[in-house]
Scaffold this active site. Sequence first.
Site, PDB file in Angstrom:
ATOM      1  N   HIS A 115       0.538  -1.594  -0.120  1.00  0.00           N
ATOM      2  CA  HIS A 115       0.218  -0.338  -0.304  1.00  0.00           C
ATOM      3  C   HIS A 115       1.044   0.892   0.096  1.00  0.00           C
ATOM      4  CE1 HIS A 115      -3.075   2.347  -0.319  1.00  0.00           C
ATOM      5  NE2 HIS A 115      -3.015   3.058   1.082  1.00  0.00           N
TER       6      HIS A 115
ATOM      7  N   TYR B 159       1.234   5.368  -2.639  1.00  0.00           N
ATOM      8  CA  TYR B 159       1.164   6.441  -2.117  1.00  0.00           C
ATOM      9  C   TYR B 159       2.335   6.899  -2.378  1.00  0.00           C
ATOM     10  CZ  TYR B 159      -2.645   5.933   0.255  1.00  0.00           C
ATOM     11  OH  TYR B 159      -3.955   5.969   0.524  1.00  0.00           O
TER      12      TYR B 159
ATOM     13  N   HIS C  75      -9.899   0.136 -10.526  1.00  0.00           N
ATOM     14  CA  HIS C  75      -9.256   0.948  -9.184  1.00  0.00           C
ATOM     15  C   HIS C  75      -8.511   1.142  -9.904  1.00  0.00           C
ATOM     16  CE1 HIS C  75      -8.597   3.022  -6.002  1.00  0.00           C
ATOM     17  NE2 HIS C  75      -7.531   2.103  -5.725  1.00  0.00           N
ATOM     18  N   PHE C  76      -7.546   0.402 -10.176  1.00  0.00           N
ATOM     19  CA  PHE C  76      -6.261   0.864 -10.221  1.00  0.00           C
ATOM     20  C   PHE C  76      -5.762   2.142 -11.284  1.00  0.00           C
ATOM     21  CE2 PHE C  76      -4.425  -2.693 -12.076  1.00  0.00           C
ATOM     22  CZ  PHE C  76      -4.415  -4.368 -11.427  1.00  0.00           C
ATOM     23  N   HIS C  77      -6.437   1.054 -12.817  1.00  0.00           N
ATOM     24  CA  HIS C  77      -5.973   2.154 -14.087  1.00  0.00           C
ATOM     25  C   HIS C  77      -6.254   3.704 -14.209  1.00  0.00           C
ATOM     26  CE1 HIS C  77      -5.246  -2.111 -15.104  1.00  0.00           C
ATOM     27  NE2 HIS C  77      -4.786  -1.578 -16.623  1.00  0.00           N
TER      28      HIS C  77
ATOM     29  N   ARG D 226     -11.073 -11.374 -11.393  1.00  0.00           N
ATOM     30  CA  ARG D 226      -9.035 -10.968 -11.823  1.00  0.00           C
ATOM     31  C   ARG D 226      -7.875 -11.390 -12.109  1.00  0.00           C
ATOM     32  NH1 ARG D 226      -5.884  -7.776  -7.524  1.00  0.00           N
ATOM     33  NH2 ARG D 226      -5.085  -6.777  -8.980  1.00  0.00           N
ATOM     34  N   ARG D 227      -7.176 -11.310 -12.695  1.00  0.00           N
ATOM     35  CA  ARG D 227      -6.293 -12.504 -12.876  1.00  0.00           C
ATOM     36  C   ARG D 227      -6.456 -13.723 -13.562  1.00  0.00           C
ATOM     37  NH1 ARG D 227      -2.496 -10.715  -7.935  1.00  0.00           N
ATOM     38  NH2 ARG D 227      -1.317  -8.571  -9.692  1.00  0.00           N
TER      39      ARG D 227
HETATM   40 FE1  HAS Z   1      -6.136   1.964  -3.653  1.00  0.00          FE
HETATM   41  C1  HAS Z   1      -6.555  -1.754  -4.578  1.00  0.00           C
HETATM   42  C2  HAS Z   1      -7.969   1.669  -0.886  1.00  0.00           C
HETATM   43  C3  HAS Z   1      -6.312   4.693  -3.833  1.00  0.00           C
HETATM   44  C4  HAS Z   1      -3.495   2.060  -6.542  1.00  0.00           C
HETATM   45  N1  HAS Z   1      -5.216   0.681  -4.926  1.00  0.00           N
HETATM   46  C5  HAS Z   1      -5.492  -1.643  -5.074  1.00  0.00           C
HETATM   47  C6  HAS Z   1      -4.512  -1.500  -5.783  1.00  0.00           C
HETATM   48  C7  HAS Z   1      -4.002  -0.630  -6.887  1.00  0.00           C
HETATM   49  C8  HAS Z   1      -4.031   0.551  -5.580  1.00  0.00           C
HETATM   50  C9  HAS Z   1      -2.906  -0.904  -7.675  1.00  0.00           C
HETATM   51  O1  HAS Z   1      -9.085  -0.722   1.342  1.00  0.00           O
HETATM   52  C10 HAS Z   1      -3.934  -2.658  -6.455  1.00  0.00           C
HETATM   53  C11 HAS Z   1      -3.773  -3.762  -6.142  1.00  0.00           C
HETATM   54  C12 HAS Z   1      -3.054  -5.283  -6.238  1.00  0.00           C
HETATM   55  O2  HAS Z   1      -3.019  -5.302  -7.386  1.00  0.00           O
HETATM   56  O3  HAS Z   1      -4.074  -5.972  -5.696  1.00  0.00           O
HETATM   57  N2  HAS Z   1      -7.196   3.489  -2.933  1.00  0.00           N
HETATM   58  C13 HAS Z   1      -8.047   3.026  -1.349  1.00  0.00           C
HETATM   59  C14 HAS Z   1      -7.838   3.800  -1.130  1.00  0.00           C
HETATM   60  C15 HAS Z   1      -7.366   4.833  -1.270  1.00  0.00           C
HETATM   61  C16 HAS Z   1      -6.339   4.708  -2.724  1.00  0.00           C
HETATM   62  C17 HAS Z   1      -9.044   4.085   0.689  1.00  0.00           C
HETATM   63  N3  HAS Z   1      -5.402   3.259  -4.198  1.00  0.00           N
HETATM   64  C18 HAS Z   1      -5.025   4.840  -4.363  1.00  0.00           C
HETATM   65  C19 HAS Z   1      -3.732   5.542  -5.293  1.00  0.00           C
HETATM   66  C20 HAS Z   1      -3.455   4.175  -5.312  1.00  0.00           C
HETATM   67  C21 HAS Z   1      -4.116   2.816  -5.695  1.00  0.00           C
HETATM   68  C22 HAS Z   1      -3.551   7.069  -5.382  1.00  0.00           C
HETATM   69  C23 HAS Z   1      -2.535   4.566  -7.125  1.00  0.00           C
HETATM   70  C24 HAS Z   1      -1.474   5.727  -6.710  1.00  0.00           C
HETATM   71  N4  HAS Z   1      -7.406  -0.089  -3.044  1.00  0.00           N
HETATM   72  C25 HAS Z   1      -7.873   0.108  -2.059  1.00  0.00           C
HETATM   73  C26 HAS Z   1      -8.120  -1.278  -1.330  1.00  0.00           C
HETATM   74  C27 HAS Z   1      -7.433  -2.112  -2.302  1.00  0.00           C
HETATM   75  C28 HAS Z   1      -7.159  -1.515  -3.212  1.00  0.00           C
HETATM   76  C29 HAS Z   1      -8.791  -1.737  -0.266  1.00  0.00           C
HETATM   77  C30 HAS Z   1      -7.579  -3.177  -2.498  1.00  0.00           C
HETATM   78  C31 HAS Z   1      -8.398  -4.251  -3.469  1.00  0.00           C
HETATM   79  C32 HAS Z   1      -8.671  -5.400  -3.146  1.00  0.00           C
HETATM   80  O4  HAS Z   1      -9.709  -6.013  -2.109  1.00  0.00           O
HETATM   81  O5  HAS Z   1      -7.783  -6.367  -3.547  1.00  0.00           O
HETATM   82  C33 HAS Z   1      -7.297   6.420  -0.736  1.00  0.00           C
HETATM   83  O6  HAS Z   1      -5.878   6.644  -0.575  1.00  0.00           O
HETATM   84  C34 HAS Z   1      -8.337   7.510  -1.902  1.00  0.00           C
HETATM   85  C35 HAS Z   1      -8.191   8.524  -1.173  1.00  0.00           C
HETATM   86  C36 HAS Z   1      -8.612   9.525  -2.338  1.00  0.00           C
HETATM   87  C37 HAS Z   1      -9.632  10.332  -2.177  1.00  0.00           C
HETATM   88  C38 HAS Z   1     -10.485  11.232  -3.613  1.00  0.00           C
HETATM   89  C39 HAS Z   1      -9.722  12.837  -3.535  1.00  0.00           C
HETATM   90  C40 HAS Z   1      -9.590  13.504  -4.432  1.00  0.00           C
HETATM   91  C41 HAS Z   1      -8.777  14.012  -5.580  1.00  0.00           C
HETATM   92  C42 HAS Z   1      -8.804  14.910  -6.690  1.00  0.00           C
HETATM   93  C43 HAS Z   1      -9.672  16.235  -6.568  1.00  0.00           C
HETATM   94  C44 HAS Z   1      -9.849  17.172  -7.337  1.00  0.00           C
HETATM   95  C45 HAS Z   1      -9.047  17.968  -7.516  1.00  0.00           C
HETATM   96  C46 HAS Z   1      -9.600  19.082  -9.277  1.00  0.00           C
HETATM   97  C47 HAS Z   1      -8.963  18.699  -6.663  1.00  0.00           C
HETATM   98  C48 HAS Z   1     -10.843  10.565  -1.198  1.00  0.00           C
HETATM   99  C49 HAS Z   1      -7.536  14.823  -4.026  1.00  0.00           C
HETATM  100  C50 HAS Z   1     -11.081  19.268  -8.772  1.00  0.00           C
HETATM  101  C51 HAS Z   1     -11.178  20.534  -9.846  1.00  0.00           C
HETATM  102  C52 HAS Z   1     -12.883  20.667  -9.756  1.00  0.00           C
HETATM  103  C53 HAS Z   1     -13.085  21.511 -10.870  1.00  0.00           C
HETATM  104  C54 HAS Z   1     -13.630  19.406  -9.633  1.00  0.00           C
HETATM  105 CU   CU1 Z   2      -4.135   0.088  -1.051  1.00  0.00          CU
END
Ligand code: HAS
Ligand code: CU1
Length: 567
Positions: free
Chosen positions: A235, A239, A386-388, A451-452
């Site tokens: 994880h 980040y 999700h991760f794409h 998947r996979r």
């Molecule tokens: Fe994830 C699985 C939970 C973030 C990548 N994640 C993965 C895998 C990858 C990955 C590669 O809890 C698969 C691994 C594998 O192959 O098995 N992930 C989260 C959570 C977050 C999260 C809670 N993941 C990421 C990020 C990644 C990433 C970042 C890569 C860069 N993820 C999981 C979980 C799994 C998981 C489980 C396991 C699933 C399973 O069962 O296998 C958090 O960090 C997300 C927080 C982010 C937000 C969004 C905030 C929005 C922002 C943009 C604002 C927009 C602006 C512009 C400012 C709440 C910052 C707006 C302007 C306008 C005009 C509208």
């Molecule tokens: Cu994670």
Amino acid sequence: MKQTNLALKEDYSYDIQTSVDPKDRKLAIAHLSVAFVAFIIGVFGGLLQGLARGGMIELPAWLGYYQILTVHGVLLAIVFTTYFIFGFFFAGMSKTQGAFTDRLRKFGWTGFILTTIGTLMAATMILLNEASVLYTFYTPLQAHWLFYSGLATFVVGTWIGAAAILTHFFKWKKINNGKPTPLFGFMATATLLLWIVSGLGVATTVLVQMIPWALGLTDGINVLLSRTLFWYFGHPLVYFWIMPAYMVWYLIIPKLIGGRLFSASLAKLAFVLFLLFSIPVGFHHQLMEAGITEFWKYIQTILTFVVVVPSLLTAFSIFATFEQTGRAKGGKGLFSWMKKLPWGDVRFFAPFMGMLVFIPAGAGGIINASFQLNSVIHNTLWVVGHFHLTVGTTVLLTFFGAAYWLLPHLTGRRFTKHANRCGIVQTWMWTIGMFLMSGAMHLLGLFGAPRRTAYTTYQDHPQALEWFEGIFASNITVGIGGVILTAAGVLMFYNFIHLAFLAPKGETEFPMTTDPEDTEKTPAFLENWKLWIGITIVLILFAYTVPLYDMIVNSPPGSPTFNNLIK
Ligand code: HAS
Ligand code: CU1
């Protein structure tokens, strides 16, 4: 190009208007070149694998599905990201804190060479079909011991590169005692400390478990322990990808939109929170795994929701920066100030599309982490979707956006209108391709598509045959999205070649925001790295000691863990 000698000046005053030192530019462009070569190979791996999975092509007998999937994942998720991040860090540290000393630059090159040797070792084993273990390479799949040795060499190489960057940062901090450190160095330090502390987990399982097992020195392996040590790293790995992307949002985008970052303290707080809470959360990848009690899974789920907070702080900071800049430029109304943002400049537009996509991507992450809800999506195509979006779009589009100024800055060329036009097209193609591919993956995942797996018939799933699902929840849509993404990938590789080697000679600015107004008032405790590293270690011990002890002491019979080393 104004050549200010960036050797560490006595007063360590740093003029962020200067450019990257010529000797540091070579080190940075070497990293970025490896990154984009890995990128284009990985893109084609994805195309082949996506078409094979959708049943649209048959892979030749000598090319395995899991082999091509491993190529795609390792080259894009591990190699491209790591090399791009280190190239960006060497350039940014040279620009904001002066040239690296020759000794530190030698460390940088040593790290680069070791990391590249490790990459070549691992890639060779994958191409020989001796390491078709996917990019997470976790057990009980087994690869050739040379693959694991390549990974270990890769990680050690990055640690040496990180040592050069961290030394450069702390030297500046020591000489400028008490002064708030430059934001670029602060953020790079938080990211690299996270990388080093989390890397200890994967290094342990590779060195102490996987290599002896692959060499036949032990006849089994404690899978649960190995996977846990992997996800202790896995994880924070995500980040390690997103934090440099956030650095582009915090430090480069405000300059490009003609504004100023909303707050230095908020930015530094967000990065400290990432360091503290990114590691004790690995169980959210193992919520469906036997052998870990619900109690510890739940503890790490709570900690996962804590680590969502710095991303929300980032969303707020960046949105506030947009709004204060848009209004300063005469923007009015609730949202019409947005018209004042530079939509035609790909250096802003690509990262912006990455931000936009990160809203549903992050929401998907929150769904993944929602404890029992994870059982709906775990090991389905939803996770791949999700991760794409997260790494495949938010991180990659942000890095592409940075490449349009970083490459020509480093090679002494101009960022041309032609490159900008190609970049805008590339961004739309990537976004549309990903909308189709990842959208379909999310939907197919909800219908239970695994998947996979090399092949699946889920597009014929009876429930999925309503017209909407029939179109979107289908592997054909995944395939079409994949083809558009491949074309976008080729165009990005062309942009890399054009910007690095073909564009007219000239100067391109390395845009960096001036320090926010509250910089001088940044609370000193934010700069107390001993405190942050201490709390990080306490949180890790709290979240992992008991479950890890349990996995070792109560390991299933015949699965030597460290036992054979302890007895
Ligand atoms: Fe994830 C699985 C939970 C973030 C990548 N994640 C993965 C895998 C990858 C990955 C590669 O809890 C698969 C691994 C594998 O192959 O098995 N992930 C989260 C959570 C977050 C999260 C809670 N993941 C990421 C990020 C990644 C990433 C970042 C890569 C860069 N993820 C999981 C979980 C799994 C998981 C489980 C396991 C699933 C399973 O069962 O296998 C958090 O960090 C997300 C927080 C982010 C937000 C969004 C905030 C929005 C922002 C943009 C604002 C927009 C602006 C512009 C400012 C709440 C910052 C707006 C302007 C306008 C005009 C509208
Ligand atoms: Cu994670």
